[in-house]
Design a protein around this motif. Structure first.
Motif, PDB file in Angstrom:
ATOM      1  N   LYS A   1       6.170  -3.039  15.493  1.00 40.58           N
ATOM      2  CA  LYS A   1       5.740  -1.886  16.275  1.00 40.58           C
ATOM      3  C   LYS A   1       5.893  -2.109  17.775  1.00 40.58           C
ATOM      4  CE  LYS A   1       2.648  -0.036  12.799  1.00 40.58           C
ATOM      5  NZ  LYS A   1       1.273   0.270  12.426  1.00 40.58           N
TER       6      LYS A   1
ATOM      7  N   GLY B   1      10.172   9.460  10.791  1.00 38.74           N
ATOM      8  CA  GLY B   1       9.306   8.715   9.878  1.00 38.74           C
ATOM      9  C   GLY B   1      10.105   7.840   8.927  1.00 38.74           C
ATOM     10  N   GLU B   2      11.226   8.348   8.469  1.00 36.74           N
ATOM     11  CA  GLU B   2      12.088   7.579   7.576  1.00 36.74           C
ATOM     12  C   GLU B   2      12.637   6.338   8.286  1.00 36.74           C
ATOM     13  OE1 GLU B   2      16.194   8.202   5.037  1.00 36.74           O
ATOM     14  OE2 GLU B   2      14.945   9.947   5.509  1.00 36.74           O
TER      15      GLU B   2
ATOM     16  N   LEU C   1       9.844  -0.931   9.147  1.00 32.41           N
ATOM     17  CA  LEU C   1       8.650  -1.636   8.678  1.00 32.41           C
ATOM     18  C   LEU C   1       8.834  -2.288   7.315  1.00 32.41           C
ATOM     19  CD1 LEU C   1       5.933   0.915   9.813  1.00 32.41           C
ATOM     20  CD2 LEU C   1       6.387  -1.341  10.796  1.00 32.41           C
ATOM     21  N   ALA C   2       9.901  -1.913   6.599  1.00 31.59           N
ATOM     22  CA  ALA C   2      10.121  -2.468   5.262  1.00 31.59           C
ATOM     23  C   ALA C   2      10.595  -3.905   5.299  1.00 31.59           C
ATOM     24  CB  ALA C   2      11.127  -1.623   4.500  1.00 31.59           C
TER      25      ALA C   2
ATOM     26  N   ASP D   1       3.759  -6.236  10.828  1.00 33.15           N
ATOM     27  CA  ASP D   1       3.884  -4.852  11.290  1.00 33.15           C
ATOM     28  C   ASP D   1       3.634  -4.743  12.784  1.00 33.15           C
ATOM     29  OD1 ASP D   1       4.455  -4.032   8.756  1.00 33.15           O
ATOM     30  OD2 ASP D   1       2.529  -3.063   8.388  1.00 33.15           O
TER      31      ASP D   1
ATOM     32  N   MET E   1      11.275   4.848  10.822  1.00 26.34           N
ATOM     33  CA  MET E   1      10.142   3.935  11.038  1.00 26.34           C
ATOM     34  C   MET E   1       9.845   3.138   9.767  1.00 26.34           C
ATOM     35  SD  MET E   1       7.447   6.080  13.307  1.00 26.34           S
ATOM     36  CE  MET E   1       7.531   6.118  15.085  1.00 26.34           C
ATOM     37  N   SER E   2       9.882   3.824   8.642  1.00 30.41           N
ATOM     38  CA  SER E   2       9.629   3.149   7.369  1.00 30.41           C
ATOM     39  C   SER E   2      10.652   2.062   7.089  1.00 30.41           C
ATOM     40  CB  SER E   2       9.644   4.166   6.227  1.00 30.41           C
ATOM     41  OG  SER E   2       8.573   5.067   6.347  1.00 30.41           O
TER      42      SER E   2
END
Length: 50
Positions: A6, A42-43, A49-50, A2, A45-46
């Motif tokens: 980031k 946010g979606e 990160l997935a 992560d 970003m998710s």
């Protein structure tokens, strides 16, 4: 992992967009508009990160 994601330019750009949206809300932007925009970011970003 992560931490590496980031630090990518894409993630940093999303973070900047989120800060701008929050600043716009502080300046009087509509609450629903703000939430919808932050949800989109946010979606994304998710997904990164997935």
């Amino acid at each position: 992992m992560d931490k590496l994601i980031k630090k990518t330019p894409e993630f940093k750009a999303l973070r900047v967009q989120a800060r701008e949206i929050i600043a716009a809300f502080a300046d009087g932007a509509d609450f629903d508009f703000t939430i919808n925009r932050l949800a989109e970011i946010g979606e994304k970003m998710s997904i990164l990160l997935a």
